[in-house]
Design a protein around this motif. Structure first.
Motif, short mmCIF file in Angstrom:
data_model
loop_
_atom_site.label_atom_id
_atom_site.label_comp_id
_atom_site.label_asym_id
_atom_site.label_seq_id
_atom_site.Cartn_x
_atom_site.Cartn_y
_atom_site.Cartn_z
N THR A 1 0.82 -1.22 0.00
CA THR A 1 0.00 0.00 0.00
C THR A 1 0.85 1.26 0.00
O THR A 1 0.58 2.21 -0.75
CB THR A 1 -0.97 -0.01 1.21
N ASP A 2 1.89 1.32 0.82
CA ASP A 2 2.71 2.55 0.91
C ASP A 2 3.31 2.94 -0.43
O ASP A 2 3.31 4.12 -0.81
CB ASP A 2 3.83 2.35 1.95
N ILE B 1 0.57 4.30 -2.69
CA ILE B 1 0.17 5.66 -2.27
C ILE B 1 1.22 6.67 -2.73
O ILE B 1 0.90 7.78 -3.18
CB ILE B 1 -0.03 5.73 -0.75
N VAL C 1 -7.84 -1.88 2.30
CA VAL C 1 -6.72 -1.22 2.96
C VAL C 1 -6.16 -0.11 2.08
O VAL C 1 -5.91 1.02 2.54
CB VAL C 1 -5.62 -2.23 3.32
N ALA D 1 -6.36 3.93 2.77
CA ALA D 1 -5.12 4.70 2.83
C ALA D 1 -5.14 5.85 1.83
O ALA D 1 -4.65 6.95 2.11
CB ALA D 1 -3.93 3.78 2.55
N ALA E 1 -7.30 8.57 3.25
CA ALA E 1 -6.59 9.24 4.35
C ALA E 1 -5.51 10.18 3.83
O ALA E 1 -5.20 11.19 4.46
CB ALA E 1 -5.99 8.20 5.29
N ALA E 2 -4.93 9.83 2.68
CA ALA E 2 -3.87 10.65 2.09
C ALA E 2 -4.41 11.78 1.23
O ALA E 2 -3.64 12.56 0.65
CB ALA E 2 -2.94 9.77 1.26
#
Length: 278
Positions: A66-67, A70, A96, A100, A103-104
């Protein structure tokens, strides 16, 4: 720099003709496709002549991947999220990454398409269906399954209920529905695929009809309002007969089910059953 967009793209659940024009455009235009299974999604992309790169994003690596996705979205690249079939993040990986992205502050767009849930509901012909509850897959652990079945029992008194089941557990689940005194279900096997089949009737009868016991199953439990109570109290023999018909469960659960059907208390059911054994 303007961030990219995360497109949550529904793909066909069987018949490739069910892909939408919008989905095809998005899959061509994004920088990368995050796929539950790159092999299966690769077949889909190649079928439509799409050469967009694929990266793996499944239940076991979603937190890890995910990171990096993103970061790509923040750098201005757009990403398409797909699952093996149907809609990502609905009984499939993806939630997930979507959470994310939100949220970002990344834009998230849903690209709707084929749905086994809606296909089963629309093919059921349930008159007066004002809504439905989707209960995903039944849990595997016994205690969790009992709680899930209690929820289904409660929800079907308000709306129709739809859920999925795996081929190696579908017969067991139909038996559990039969024990719950559910009078009718509709089972759809391999929706939109070559060997699509549907069954309609009491759970125990449907279990005998399913052949082969293979493929993907979508089950619809029609709305059935709760009765205010039986007009005539059941005889002791009828209570014992109902109790004896409930198998594959503990005595306490069997007594609870009989109590719910008759308006008696659990202790009254126990007393009647014990008296018949004396």
């Amino acid at each position: 720099m303007k961030a990219g967009t995360l497109h949550v793209v529904a793909t066909p659940i069987g018949n490739l003709e069910d892909i939408t024009f919008r989905a095809l455009r998005v899959l061509r235009e994004v920088a990368v496709v995050a796929a539950e299974d790159t092999r299966r999604s690769g077949l889909l992309l190649r079928h439509f002549g799409i050469t967009t790169p694929l990266v793996s994003l499944h239940a076991h690596n979603e937190g890890q991947k995910t990171d990096s996705l993103i970061a790509r979205l923040r750098s201005g690249e757009s990403v398409a999220l797909v699952s093996d079939a149907g809609t990502p993040a609905v009984s499939d990986p993806g939630a997930v990454l979507v959470a994310a992205a939100r949220a970002a502050g990344v834009r998230v767009e849903a690209v709707p398409g084929a749905s086994a849930v809606l296909a089963a509901l629309s093919g059921s012909g349930l008159a007066g269906c004002e809504g439905f509850a989707f209960l995903a897959f039944p849990p595997i652990k016994a205690k969790d399954r009992e709680q899930w079945l209690d929820m289904l029992d409660l929800m079907r008194r308000r709306v129709a209920v739809v859920f999925f089941e795996a081929p190696h557990r579908v017969i067991q689940t139909l038996g559990e529905l039969s024990n719950r005194s559910i009078n009718r279900i509709l089972v759809f096997r391999e929706l939109t695929k070559l060997h699509e089949t549907s069954y309609d009737g009491p759970p125990a009868q449907v279990a005998l009809q399913i052949s082969p016991v293979a493929g993907e199953f979508t089950v619809v439990v029609p709305y059935e309002p709760a009765l205010s109570g039986p007009a005539v109290p059941p005889t002791d023999d009828e209570v014992r007969q109902m109790f004896g018909q409930i198998t594959n469960t503990k005595a306490r659960e069997a007594a609870r089910q009989v109590a719910a059907r008759t308006g008696l208390s659990v202790n009254q059911v126990y007393d009647i059953v014990r008296a018949g054994r004396d």
